[in-house]
Write a protein that holds these residues in place. Structure first.
Motif, PDB file in Angstrom:
ATOM      1  N   SER A  50       0.955  -1.163   0.031  1.00 51.99           N
ATOM      2  CA  SER A  50       0.036  -0.212   0.074  1.00 51.99           C
ATOM      3  C   SER A  50       0.908   1.265  -0.023  1.00 51.99           C
ATOM      4  N   GLY A 113      -3.678   2.976  -4.573  1.00 51.95           N
ATOM      5  CA  GLY A 113      -3.291   3.008  -2.980  1.00 51.95           C
ATOM      6  C   GLY A 113      -4.597   2.589  -1.979  1.00 51.95           C
ATOM      7  N   ARG A 116      -5.785  -0.937  -2.398  1.00 56.21           N
ATOM      8  CA  ARG A 116      -4.907  -1.626  -1.329  1.00 56.21           C
ATOM      9  C   ARG A 116      -5.258  -1.429  -0.103  1.00 56.21           C
ATOM     10  N   THR A 117      -5.472  -0.564   0.335  1.00 52.23           N
ATOM     11  CA  THR A 117      -5.706  -0.212   1.832  1.00 52.23           C
ATOM     12  C   THR A 117      -7.313  -0.777   2.028  1.00 52.23           C
ATOM     13  N   ALA A 141      -2.324   1.558   7.436  1.00 57.21           N
ATOM     14  CA  ALA A 141      -3.338   1.651   6.340  1.00 57.21           C
ATOM     15  C   ALA A 141      -4.455   2.532   6.283  1.00 57.21           C
TER      16      ALA A 141
END
Length: 489
Positions: A50, A113, A116-117, A141
């Motif tokens: 991330s 990003g 992914r988080t 995250a």
């Protein structure tokens, strides 16, 4: 011994599922939903992944963060053609349109990003990993999601607010949320992250409580919620950060005592390298006498060139001037050329052309001190603000400020932030946050075109309220019919 995070890409997670049958076999050589997100190592790998989009965002963030401002322009390159050049020139001169690779890269990388988080945050609460490890990873995250959304809302305004992992094509297309709603989510994520993250990480490069509180400070300053900003920024001053005595060493070293949030790069063939020193060096046929390796820099360099306006902003004796700006260089033929370029990120000689391991600092302690000074001054607390301002001035070799009242101190702090943070992608957003962007850039545009006649005649002629944010990328509007474009584009 603290290790340093290497932001290598993680394996793409194929989170697909099939209908249950009489027998189910999980492939042993493929990362799937059934085999991943089980162990602490799995979650750590996902969190590291991330961070990866930060490198893509940072790589050309100077175009929208500095070259949009009165700090930086570009070397004359009339013979160069193609979008990679004109897109940057157009952003600099307020001529940008919705088809611009720099805006598209920032927008798309932020959502990579965020995706992914989201995959992590959807699962981590239900995981059985160690509670302390879980809290740390969840905090990272949440911080990263908050940071990516903060980038988006500052540069594009209200954007689609994805807070869950996308599992179908239909879920990819959301309408724009209001900027207010995006800010509410950023505050929620960053506040939670600050409560979960440690003051220090054992792995350098991972965000900390100080990173989250600095982000909160910035958000509250942007929203002019000064008491809350004061609390967050004051907390950062109690977390053990300090100013590096020699200003130039901040950028020549990695993860110093001044660093609060720093994007990690690694020189070499691993695909984790940066190239800021080459982008900011003059666009000449051979940069060996500036950076070390031989190489034609004509299509790579020439960006973030210091403006005469910025150079004039430095006071006599300010050590930051020569640490940030080169006033001459030796070309490939050994000739001394008198011209300016940004040398803040030049720490060679490097081993390979267009390949460096220099990190990029997003937040550092001097930034917090000046932001806190601004925050206090805006609340009528000039006496409390001055010591924070003077800490930064003293490191630069300057005497204490003579500003005493709120109006004079407002000007002094803005000027100090400009020279202290020059080329660190703060200037444009500072101008917007403080309501100075239109007046400052209009005056700057009129002057810079007399100094650099190669600039287009229509550059800096469209500096309006609409131009305080950028257009949504046309490619996004093409695939998501629920999106509407920002006014003026």
């Amino acid at each position: 011994m603290r290790t340093r995070i290497l932001l290598a890409g993680v394996l793409a997670l194929s989170l697909s599922a099939c209908k249950k049958s009489f027998i189910e076999l999980v492939p042993k050589t493929t990362v799937t939903e059934a085999t991943f997100f089980r162990t602490a190592d799995d979650y750590t790998q996902a969190v590291v992944g991330s961070y990866v989009p930060l490198r893509s965002i940072t790589n050309d963030a100077y175009v929208m963060g500095e070259m949009r401002s009165d700090n930086a322009t570009y070397f004359a390159s009339p013979g160069l053609q193609g979008g990679q050049f004109s897109d940057k020139w157009n952003i600099s001169g307020f001529l940008d349109i919705a088809i611009n690779m720099n805006g598209t890269n920032k927008y798309a990388s932020c959502y990579v990003g965020i995706a992914r988080t989201n995959a992590i945050l959807d699962r981590i609460d239900a995981s059985t990993i160690d509670a302390a490890v879980k809290a740390n990873l969840k905090g990272q995250a949440q911080f990263l999601r908050a940071y990516y959304y903060f980038e988006l809302v500052q540069y594009f305004g209200g954007v689609p607010l994805h807070l869950k992992e996308v599992s179908s094509v239909a879920e990819t297309a959301l309408p724009r949320s209001s900027a207010d709603d995006v800010y509410k989510q950023i505050i929620a994520d960053a506040t939670s992250a600050a409560s979960l993250l440690p003051a220090k990480q054992t792995t350098l490069g991972m965000v900390t409580q100080g990173s989250a509180k600095t982000l909160l400070g910035y958000v509250y300053m942007t929203l002019k919620r000064y008491p809350e900003a004061e609390t967050a920024l004051t907390d950062v001053t109690k977390l053990g950060y300090s100013l590096v005595p020699n200003y130039a060493n901040i950028f020549a070293s990695r993860n110093t005592a001044e660093s609060i949030f720093e994007v990690q790069y690694l020189e070499g063939p691993q695909g984790q390298q940066g190239n800021f020193a080459f982008q900011f060096a003059p666009n000449i046929s051979n940069v060996k006498n500036i950076l070390g390796p031989s190489g034609d820099n004509k299509t790579t360099g020439g960006w973030n060139k210091p403006t005469p306006n910025l150079i004039a902003a430095y006071e006599t004796g300010d050590t930051r001037k020569n640490a940030s700006i080169g006033f001459s260089y030796i070309d490939g033929d050994g000739n001394t050329v008198t011209d300016t370029y940004c040398k803040k990120y030049t720490h060679g000689p490097y081993a390979n052309f267009n390949n460096t391991g220099d990190d990029w600092i997003i937040y550092r302690y001097a930034d917090v001190l000046l932001l806190l000074a601004e925050c206090l001054n805006e609340q009528g607390k000039a006496g409390q603000a001055i010591p924070y301002l003077n800490q930064v001035r003293s490191r630069a070799g300057l005497a204490a400020t003579i500003a005493a009242n709120q109006a004079d101190l407002r000007v002094a702090i803005a000027k100090e932030r400009r020279v202290e943070l020059a080329f660190e992608n703060h200037r444009w957003l500072d101008l917007v946050r403080t309501g100075q962007a239109i007046s400052v850039m209009t005056a700057f545009g009129a002057t810079i075109k007399t100094q650099q006649p190669y600039l287009p005649a229509n550059a800096y002629t469209n500096i309006t309220q609409n131009r305080l944010i950028f257009p949504l990328p046309q490619s996004e509007l093409d695939i998501n019919k629920q999106l509407t474009q920002n006014p003026g584009y």
